[in-house]
Each structure stands twice: as structure tokens, then as C-alpha cells.
Design a protein around this motif. Structure first.
Motif, short mmCIF file in Angstrom:
data_model
loop_
_atom_site.label_atom_id
_atom_site.label_comp_id
_atom_site.label_asym_id
_atom_site.label_seq_id
_atom_site.Cartn_x
_atom_site.Cartn_y
_atom_site.Cartn_z
N TYR A 151 30.46 52.97 30.64
CA TYR A 151 31.88 53.28 30.47
C TYR A 151 32.74 52.35 31.33
O TYR A 151 32.37 51.98 32.45
N PHE A 152 33.90 52.01 30.77
CA PHE A 152 34.81 51.05 31.39
C PHE A 152 36.25 51.57 31.28
O PHE A 152 36.52 52.50 30.51
N PHE A 153 37.15 50.93 32.03
CA PHE A 153 38.56 51.29 31.89
C PHE A 153 39.43 50.04 31.97
O PHE A 153 39.02 49.00 32.48
N ARG A 154 40.61 50.18 31.41
CA ARG A 154 41.66 49.15 31.52
C ARG A 154 42.90 49.79 32.09
O ARG A 154 43.14 50.98 31.90
N LEU A 155 43.72 48.99 32.78
CA LEU A 155 45.01 49.45 33.28
C LEU A 155 46.09 48.58 32.66
O LEU A 155 46.10 47.36 32.84
N VAL A 156 47.00 49.22 31.92
CA VAL A 156 48.07 48.50 31.23
C VAL A 156 49.40 49.05 31.72
O VAL A 156 49.69 50.24 31.57
N PHE A 157 50.22 48.18 32.32
CA PHE A 157 51.50 48.59 32.91
C PHE A 157 52.63 47.99 32.08
O PHE A 157 52.76 46.78 31.99
N ASN A 158 53.41 48.86 31.45
CA ASN A 158 54.51 48.42 30.58
C ASN A 158 54.05 47.33 29.61
O ASN A 158 54.74 46.32 29.40
N GLY A 159 52.88 47.55 29.03
CA GLY A 159 52.37 46.64 28.01
C GLY A 159 51.59 45.46 28.53
O GLY A 159 51.06 44.67 27.74
N ARG A 160 51.48 45.30 29.87
CA ARG A 160 50.76 44.16 30.45
C ARG A 160 49.42 44.62 30.99
O ARG A 160 49.34 45.58 31.75
N ASP A 161 48.36 43.93 30.60
CA ASP A 161 47.02 44.24 31.09
C ASP A 161 46.88 43.72 32.52
O ASP A 161 46.85 42.51 32.76
N LEU A 162 46.83 44.66 33.48
CA LEU A 162 46.72 44.29 34.89
C LEU A 162 45.34 44.62 35.46
O LEU A 162 45.17 44.63 36.68
N THR A 163 44.39 44.89 34.60
CA THR A 163 43.06 45.30 35.06
C THR A 163 42.47 44.29 36.03
O THR A 163 41.92 44.66 37.07
N ASN A 164 42.60 43.03 35.71
CA ASN A 164 41.99 42.00 36.55
C ASN A 164 42.74 41.77 37.86
O ASN A 164 42.32 40.97 38.68
N HIS A 165 43.86 42.50 38.05
CA HIS A 165 44.61 42.41 39.32
C HIS A 165 44.19 43.51 40.29
O HIS A 165 44.57 43.47 41.46
N ILE A 166 43.45 44.51 39.81
CA ILE A 166 42.94 45.56 40.69
C ILE A 166 41.91 44.92 41.63
O ILE A 166 41.01 44.22 41.17
N HIS A 167 42.04 45.17 42.93
CA HIS A 167 41.25 44.39 43.88
C HIS A 167 39.75 44.58 43.72
O HIS A 167 38.98 43.66 43.98
N PHE A 168 39.29 45.75 43.27
CA PHE A 168 37.85 45.94 43.08
C PHE A 168 37.42 45.64 41.65
O PHE A 168 36.26 45.85 41.28
N CYS A 169 38.35 45.14 40.83
CA CYS A 169 38.02 44.78 39.43
C CYS A 169 38.12 43.29 39.19
O CYS A 169 37.90 42.84 38.07
N LYS A 170 38.46 42.50 40.20
CA LYS A 170 38.63 41.07 39.99
C LYS A 170 37.29 40.47 39.57
O LYS A 170 36.27 40.74 40.16
N GLY A 171 37.38 39.64 38.52
CA GLY A 171 36.15 39.12 37.95
C GLY A 171 35.50 40.11 37.02
O GLY A 171 34.32 40.00 36.69
N SER A 172 36.27 41.12 36.57
CA SER A 172 35.73 42.15 35.69
C SER A 172 35.39 41.57 34.32
O SER A 172 35.76 40.46 33.98
N THR A 173 34.68 42.37 33.54
CA THR A 173 34.24 41.94 32.22
C THR A 173 35.42 41.57 31.36
O THR A 173 36.41 42.30 31.29
N SER A 174 35.35 40.43 30.68
CA SER A 174 36.40 40.05 29.74
C SER A 174 35.77 39.91 28.36
O SER A 174 34.64 39.45 28.22
N THR A 175 36.52 40.35 27.36
CA THR A 175 36.00 40.29 25.99
C THR A 175 37.05 39.70 25.08
O THR A 175 38.25 39.90 25.28
N ALA A 176 36.60 38.95 24.08
CA ALA A 176 37.54 38.43 23.09
C ALA A 176 38.11 39.58 22.29
O ALA A 176 37.42 40.57 22.02
N ILE A 177 39.35 39.47 21.90
CA ILE A 177 39.97 40.57 21.17
C ILE A 177 40.37 40.17 19.75
O ILE A 177 41.18 40.82 19.13
N HIS A 178 39.76 39.12 19.24
CA HIS A 178 40.12 38.74 17.88
C HIS A 178 39.66 39.79 16.88
O HIS A 178 40.11 39.81 15.74
#
Length: 540
Positions: free
Chosen positions: A453-480
Motif C-alpha cells: 500500500y502507498f499514498f500520495r499527497l496532493v495540495f490544491n492540485g499539486r502532487d507534493l508527495t516527493n517533498h515529504i522528507h521521509f518520501c524523497k526518492g519515493s516510487t515514481s510511475t508513468a501516468i500515461h
């Protein structure tokens, strides 16, 4: 020799022309950068310029201010819900700041400010239609003797609160306006397009246990939650909700009392005061404008740029004339002294700068960590329930700007956007399951289920997940292959979303194990403590 001399003259002319062009361009850039600073220095009010007209096209600085108003027609889908098809949405946690409201202190000429704005004079987002539909729905709910049976259970501790603010346009201190209602009607609408089908909204599968809705005990947060739920849920699901009260704007539940938090808050307040005093032009500006804006003299208000900014939004966001007072000119003749637009932009330029300094403050970080701890525990508890019980599907916290500031700062996301969120800001935490990984784990029966299980954090439409200090370098996936939204209800939003998908390439996902580990192992490291009680003890 004659030809060579002509060439030399031509070369000199060209070089001189380029040099003059660069000099002019540099001066223009310098003047543009210094314009906001120079606005702070012109605080003489002898010219009675009377506010601004909404018919005037605002410059770039005014457009930045208008963003704080967040008009309903500007609220749109961002990158919510955009993940690879291998991930299924299991639940969402939504944090709202209340919508547009009246001022928190008595301001001049409040009777001339129409807090309904142009809500009923615009075709954008069909504001009139949506608001009137919502108003009619609530009126039917509150008919004496004919109220539906679910209403007492739905309202819970908010029974007796007015369901909707006055629509007369009159501004009331600290109360939600019709514009604030419309903001959350729009927010609920767009988030329903993103999440509704995937959560089972309206298909009869949801029960009362699929909803956990909290609001602070203020009319503006209660009414914001109500308008969001009406727009997000089906009428059938709406009746399954029970509102719950939070005694604190921090939603700290059982982890509220904390003496050390007040110590860090005071230290941060001292830092902000030192910043303020180090800008004499701003001090003079705030003192001058505050005397015009506030009806009741208060030294605390005349030296608080944040309180003044909040008061000025009452005029700016509702297209009202800026306030004036009777005064004397240089030759002692009577005249009106008015707040000028360059003073407004100068003040907001300073408050934006001040917000950018927050990232440097360890006192603010520690204060927010302690204030957000109870909410963080609740968030992680709901995440684990989603994993183990598949419910709830929607967790809603209807709060304040500081609610969002505490949470984002505790997660290591500090910026002027998150530190000073505009009206009707939204923060969404999406909980996902990796379907392929989960299937493999079930077959092998190897390892904890939470790792799927995973989570994302979206603030006013902006994905800020990778800005969370313990999530930096988190999994990234293509969204096409992102989930295609059913946009038949709103072609305008559909085109916006499709154009967004073309621009973006990555979606960040953070393992839920990371936030669990942070809460249990690392949360109090900066306090040299291992638990909330020890971290809250005041050490000299």
C-alpha cells in the motif's frame, strides 16, 4: 582606407547600440524588481485615491493577491487521482480550509461590502444554479415538523447550527459567505469527478462506516463541510454520514495539551517580530493602513501585518472600495485619506516574503510537529484501517489555515503556498494498493500486507508527495495510463484534465510503511525524546 574607416564606424555604432539596449533592459528589470519594495516607502495618504475597480485589468502583483481569494470559477482539477492503472484507490483523506468569510475584526465601511460578491451575477461554474439548488435542498431539510429522520443523526453535535450563511450579501465577522459555500460546492464537484466512481459513491455499496467526517466547532467550518459533502456525495450516501466535532483547530483529539508547543510558538513569534521590525518601511506602512482599516484602535492590530492582510482581503475579494477616513491635508484642509492599491500590493509582497522565511525556522517546525501529532496519529490510524478493514473510504477534516500549516510543516513541506493557504484550500491524501504486488504477496504469503500500500499527497492540485522528507526518492510511475475521468457532466473540466495529462509524466507514491515508521520511530528525534509526553515537557 576610406572603406575600412566606414566599417570601423559601423562596428562602433552596432556595439554602442547593443550596449544601450542591454543597459535599458537591465534598468527595466531592476525597476520591476524594486517596484514592490518602493511601494512600501510611499505611505503618504494625501491623495484620496478611492480603491480599485473590478473592471480594471489587474497587474501581475494583483493577480497574485486575487489567488488568495480563490474564486469558484478558478477552482479546477489538478493532478488528483493520476496514477498508473496497476494501483487501485482504496480511500482518501481530505483536509479543507473553510471558504471565503467575513473579517475577524471590525473594519470600516463593512456595510458597503457585498460578501455575496458577483456570485449571482456570473455564469462561471453556473454559480447561481448550483448555489440555489443547494439552498433549496437545505430549506427542505429544515422545514419545521417535516425534517427528515436522518437529520439529527447527520448533524450530531452541530444540531441547531444554521445550515447556510445569510444570502443578503451582508458581511458578518468570521462567518462563511455565499462565495465560501460556492467554493466548496465546486471543490466537492471536481473531486467527485476524480474519486466518486472509484470509491463507489452513488452505487449503493457504501455504508455509514465508510465515512468519517470531522469539523471544528465554528459555523464556517461546519457549513464548508456541509457544502462539500452535498456536492461530493450522492443524496443516498449523504444520509449515511454523521458529523463529528473536533475541539481543536489542530484536530489533536487526545494529544492536545503541550506546554513545550507554546514555548516554540512564542520563539517563532519573536522571530517574526524581529523580521517585521527590520523593515522600517513596512512598519510604517502597516501602522498607517491599519489606522484606516480597523474601526477600533488596537495596538496589537496596528503592528500585525498578517491581521491587516486578512482584513484587506475582505475588500479585495469582494470587489469593494478600499476604506477611507476623514483627515487633513498638508495645508490643514479637510479631505479623505484612503488606502491605496500600491499599499495593498506592498503589504502582500512583505507577507509573501515573510512566509518564505518559515522554511528556515526550527522553532516553527517543532511547534507544528507538536501541534500536528494528534492529527498524524489519527491519519495513520485511518490508513491502517483502510488496509485491514477496507474502510472508511472518505475521511474529511474541515478546518482552518493553521490546520493545513501544522500538518504540511510536520511532514517537511514548508513553502509560502502551504504556510498561508488560501480560502477553500484542499489537501488530499490518496491511499492506493498495488494490485499486481498485492496478488503476488497473497500467493507467496510472504511479508507484511502493508508493504503493498502507498499514498500520495496532493495540495490544491499539486502532487507534493516527493517533498515529504521521509518520501524523497519515493516510487515514481508513468501516468500515461492514468484513470480516465468521466467528464460528461463538465466538458470544460474534461479539457482541462486532458491537457494536464499531456504535460505530466510522473506520479509519486510513498509507501505507507514510511509514514508509520516516521510516526513511531522518528517523529520526536528533534526533541531528543521518544514520546509525546517527554517532547512536551519544557526543558530550559
Amino acid at each position: 582606407m576610406k572603406l575600412s574607416s566606414q566599417h570601423r564606424a559601423l562596428y562602433c555604432y552596432l556595439i554602442l547600440s547593443v550596449w544601450i539596449f542591454l543597459l535599458v533592459a537591465g534598468m527595466y528589470k531592476y525597476i520591476g524588481n524594486e517596484e514592490s519594495i518602493s511601494a512600501l516607502k510611499h505611505t503618504n495618504n494625501d491623495i484620496p485615491i478611492r480603491s480599485f475597480s473590478k473592471n480594471l485589468k489587474p497587474d501581475i502583483k494583483m493577480r497574485r493577491i486575487f489567488k488568495l481569494c480563490n474564486p469558484p470559477e478558478e477552482i479546477s482539477i489538478g493532478n488528483e487521482g493520476l496514477v498508473h492503472v496497476n494501483y487501485s484507490l482504496e480511500g482518501i483523506l481530505v483536509f479543507l480550509r473553510h471558504g471565503d468569510r467575513g473579517p475577524l475584526a471590525h473594519v470600516r465601511n463593512i456595510s458597503s461590502v457585498n460578501c455575496a460578491g458577483d456570485l449571482f451575477n456570473t455564469d462561471s461554474f453556473d454559480s447561481d444554479l448550483h448555489f440555489r439548488s443547494y439552498e433549496y435542498f437545505l430549506q427542505n431539510l429544515s422545514i419545521p415538523g417535516k425534517s427528515p429522520s436522518f437529520l439529527p443523526q447527520f448533524l450530531g453535535p452541530f444540531h441547531g447550527f444554521p445550515l447556510i450563511p445569510p444570502t443578503s450579501g451582508e458581511c458578518q465577522l468570521g462567518q462563511l459567505t455565499p462565495v465560501g459555500v460556492s467554493q466548496h460546492l465546486k471543490t466537492g464537484h471536481i473531486l467527485k469527478l476524480v474519486y466518486g466512481d472509484r470509491l463507489g459513491v452513488g452505487n449503493g455499496s457504501l455504508t455509514s462506516e465508510d465515512f468519517a467526517v470531522y469539523s471544528t466547532r465554528y459555523r464556517r467550518t461546519f457549513q464548508s463541510a456541509l457544502s462539500f459533502l452535498y456536492s461530493f456525495l450522492s443524496s443516498e450516501d449523504f444520509q449515511k454520514v454523521t458529523l463529528r466535532e473536533s475541539q481543536s483547530i489542530a484536530f489533536c483529539f487526545n494529544d492536545c495539551a503541550c506546554p513545550a508547543a507554546e514555548k516554540f510558538r512564542h520563539r517563532f513569534s519573536v522571530e517574526s517580530s524581529e523580521h517585521f521590525r527590520s523593515h522600517p518601511a513596512v512598519v510604517k506602512l502597516v501602522s498607517t493602513v491599519a489606522e484606516i482599516v480597523f474601526e477600533i484602535p488596537d495596538p496589537a492590530l496596528t503592528s500585525d501585518p498578517i491581521a491587516l492582510r486578512d482584513a484587506l482581503l475582505t475588500y479585495v475579494c469582494h470587489g469593494a472600495q478600499l476604506p477611507c477616513i476623514d483627515g487633513l491635508s498638508f495645508n490643514k484642509s479637510p479631505q479623505q485619506i484612503c488606502v491605496r492599491m500600491e499599499q495593498v500590493t506592498g503589504l502582500f509582497a512583505y507577507t509573501e516574503w515573510e512566509a518564505r522565511q518559515y522554511v528556515k525556522s526550527s522553532n516553527l517546525k517543532r511547534y507544528c510537529l507538536l501541534r500536528a501529532y494528534g492529527l498524524m496519529r489519527d491519519v495513520v490510524s485511518h490508513m491502517l484501517r483502510i488496509i485491514s478493514e477496507k474502510k472508511p473510504k472518505l475521511i474529511l477534516y474541515s478546518g482552518h489555515d493553521r490546520t493545513l500549516q501544522y500538518l504540511t510543516t510536520a511532514l517537511g513541506i514548508v513553502s509560502d503556498i502551504t504556510s498561508a493557504p488560501h480560502y477553500a484550500s484542499r489537501l488530499v491524501i490518496e491511499v492506493y494498493k498495488n494490485k499486481e504486488q498485492h496478488l503476488a504477496s497473497k500467493q507467496s504469503k510472504d511479508g507484511p500486507i502493508a508493504r503493498d500500500y502507498f499514498f500520495r499527497l496532493v495540495f490544491n492540485g499539486r502532487d507534493l508527495t516527493n517533498h515529504i522528507h521521509f518520501c524523497k526518492g519515493s516510487t515514481s510511475t508513468a501516468i500515461h495510463q492514468a484513470h480516465k475521468l468521466n467528464m460528461t457532466e463538465s466538458p470544460h473540466n474534461a479539457s482541462n484534465s486532458q491537457s494536464w495529462i499531456k504535460k505530466q509524466s510522473l506520479s509519486y507514491l510513498c509507501p505507507i510503511e514510511s509514514i508509520v515508521r516516521f510516526l513511531h520511530d522518528d517523529y520526536f528525534l528533534s526533541f531528543n525524546a521518544t514520546n509525546f509526553k517527554d517532547a512536551c515537557a519544557i526543558h530550559n
